[in-house]
Design a protein around this motif. Sequence first.
Motif, PDB file in Angstrom:
ATOM      1  N   TYR A 191      84.803   6.778  38.483  1.00 20.65           N
ATOM      2  CA  TYR A 191      84.353   5.945  39.611  1.00 20.65           C
ATOM      3  C   TYR A 191      85.453   5.851  40.664  1.00 20.65           C
ATOM      4  O   TYR A 191      85.188   5.934  41.868  1.00 20.65           O
TER       5      TYR A 191
ATOM      6  N   GLU B 129      74.385   5.275  37.639  1.00 20.51           N
ATOM      7  CA  GLU B 129      75.082   4.060  37.185  1.00 20.51           C
ATOM      8  C   GLU B 129      74.349   3.343  36.056  1.00 20.51           C
ATOM      9  O   GLU B 129      74.595   2.167  35.787  1.00 20.51           O
TER      10      GLU B 129
ATOM     11  N   GLU C  60      76.242  -7.086  50.485  1.00 24.57           N
ATOM     12  CA  GLU C  60      76.790  -7.102  49.118  1.00 24.57           C
ATOM     13  C   GLU C  60      76.835  -8.554  48.613  1.00 24.57           C
ATOM     14  O   GLU C  60      76.479  -8.842  47.481  1.00 24.57           O
TER      15      GLU C  60
ATOM     16  N   PHE D 238      73.453  -9.751  47.659  1.00 28.66           N
ATOM     17  CA  PHE D 238      73.000  -9.112  46.411  1.00 28.66           C
ATOM     18  C   PHE D 238      73.460  -9.929  45.198  1.00 28.66           C
ATOM     19  O   PHE D 238      72.691 -10.201  44.272  1.00 28.66           O
TER      20      PHE D 238
ATOM     21  N   TYR E 231      69.181  -4.556  52.920  1.00 31.47           N
ATOM     22  CA  TYR E 231      70.463  -3.836  52.778  1.00 31.47           C
ATOM     23  C   TYR E 231      70.215  -2.327  52.910  1.00 31.47           C
ATOM     24  O   TYR E 231      70.903  -1.632  53.678  1.00 31.47           O
TER      25      TYR E 231
ATOM     26  N   ASP F 275      69.382  -3.373  41.064  1.00 31.85           N
ATOM     27  CA  ASP F 275      70.410  -2.347  41.224  1.00 31.85           C
ATOM     28  C   ASP F 275      69.906  -0.942  40.879  1.00 31.85           C
ATOM     29  O   ASP F 275      70.356   0.035  41.474  1.00 31.85           O
TER      30      ASP F 275
ATOM     31  N   TYR G 185      83.087   0.678  36.223  1.00 35.91           N
ATOM     32  CA  TYR G 185      83.592   0.648  37.608  1.00 35.91           C
ATOM     33  C   TYR G 185      85.120   0.704  37.694  1.00 35.91           C
ATOM     34  O   TYR G 185      85.669   0.891  38.780  1.00 35.91           O
TER      35      TYR G 185
ATOM     36  N   TYR H 225      68.227   0.114  43.966  1.00 33.75           N
ATOM     37  CA  TYR H 225      69.244   0.288  45.016  1.00 33.75           C
ATOM     38  C   TYR H 225      70.008   1.603  44.827  1.00 33.75           C
ATOM     39  O   TYR H 225      70.166   2.390  45.770  1.00 33.75           O
ATOM     40  N   VAL H 226      70.499   1.829  43.613  1.00 33.50           N
ATOM     41  CA  VAL H 226      71.335   3.017  43.367  1.00 33.50           C
ATOM     42  C   VAL H 226      70.522   4.291  43.601  1.00 33.50           C
ATOM     43  O   VAL H 226      71.023   5.270  44.172  1.00 33.50           O
TER      44      VAL H 226
ATOM     45  N   CYS I  97      79.699  -0.723  49.408  1.00 36.15           N
ATOM     46  CA  CYS I  97      79.062  -0.498  48.110  1.00 36.15           C
ATOM     47  C   CYS I  97      80.025   0.204  47.172  1.00 36.15           C
ATOM     48  O   CYS I  97      80.294  -0.258  46.069  1.00 36.15           O
TER      49      CYS I  97
ATOM     50  N   TYR J 155      82.796  -2.471  44.239  1.00 33.93           N
ATOM     51  CA  TYR J 155      82.624  -2.574  42.779  1.00 33.93           C
ATOM     52  C   TYR J 155      83.903  -2.186  42.046  1.00 33.93           C
ATOM     53  O   TYR J 155      84.243  -2.766  41.019  1.00 33.93           O
TER      54      TYR J 155
HETATM   55  C1  LIG Z   1      74.372  -3.405  45.485  1.00 35.30           C
HETATM   56  C2  LIG Z   1      75.361  -2.468  44.888  1.00 35.30           C
HETATM   57  N1  LIG Z   1      76.555  -2.277  45.517  1.00 35.30           N
HETATM   58  C3  LIG Z   1      77.455  -1.427  44.946  1.00 35.30           C
HETATM   59  C4  LIG Z   1      77.198  -0.749  43.803  1.00 35.30           C
HETATM   60  C5  LIG Z   1      78.226   0.196  43.189  1.00 35.30           C
HETATM   61  N2  LIG Z   1      77.992   1.543  43.529  1.00 35.30           N
HETATM   62  C6  LIG Z   1      75.983  -0.959  43.209  1.00 35.30           C
HETATM   63  N3  LIG Z   1      75.663  -0.342  42.063  1.00 35.30           N
HETATM   64  N4  LIG Z   1      75.060  -1.824  43.745  1.00 35.30           N
END
Ligand SMILES: Cc1ncc(CN)c(N)n1
Length: 208
Positions: free
Chosen positions: A157, A77, A197, A200, A102, A45, A152, A48-49, A125, A129
């Motif tokens: 958020y 995050e 998602e 993940f 993704y 994550d 979240y 990803y973020v 995304c 959350y």
């Molecule tokens: C994979 C993923 N999806 C959503 C989020 C929330 N922004 C996140 N932190 N990571």
Amino acid sequence: MMIFHEYLLAQGQADLAQILKLPFVKGLGMGGLTQAQRNYYVAQDSYYVDQFIQLADQVTQALPAGFASAPNLGNDESDAHLGLAPSKEWSEIPIGQHNLAYLAHMQQAVAIADPVAGLIALLPCTESYYLIAQTLQAQHNAQGYQQWLNYYCSDAYQATVNWAWTTLDQLVPNYQDLAENQLQIYKDIYQKSYAYETSFWLEAGKIK
Ligand SMILES: Cc1ncc(CN)c(N)n1
């Protein structure tokens, strides 16, 4: 009559319901995730973020003049990640193929010269959350990873989610007037993001 983000959300309901049943997601609400699972999730994550922030930046820059910029878009995050108490080994965990796939999907949608397509790719995304954390918070009454859940569920958020929904509704005030194939393209982009998602969470849950 539904507005555009409500129409989209209806297309994501089945995925969201499935996500809420996944072991890793249940663990966020109830506790009991292993150190290795939490490390793996934080590794994926954080990467990803970081990439997501850049994509979101590109989308907001492509919006027509007069659109408000997104609140908290640059937030990494990390406060949510700290709520999962990762140990230092997380930084050595390789980035998973599901994560890269993704990100590639979102990159492709953002590259289309249509900010609606980009925003739709990013929406699962952002919204999921918030919806997941609200549900877990209500179901489990603070037995899980509270700092993650609080992040979240926070007003900050939620403001980002509201911005995404409002912006999309303003860009597409009458989705019923879209050509059928255009609506299908948007739906496909959105549902593909929800499928990613799901993977993940699945991948994090596979770690023992
Ligand atoms: C994979 C993923 N999806 C959503 C989020 C929330 N922004 C996140 N932190 N990571």
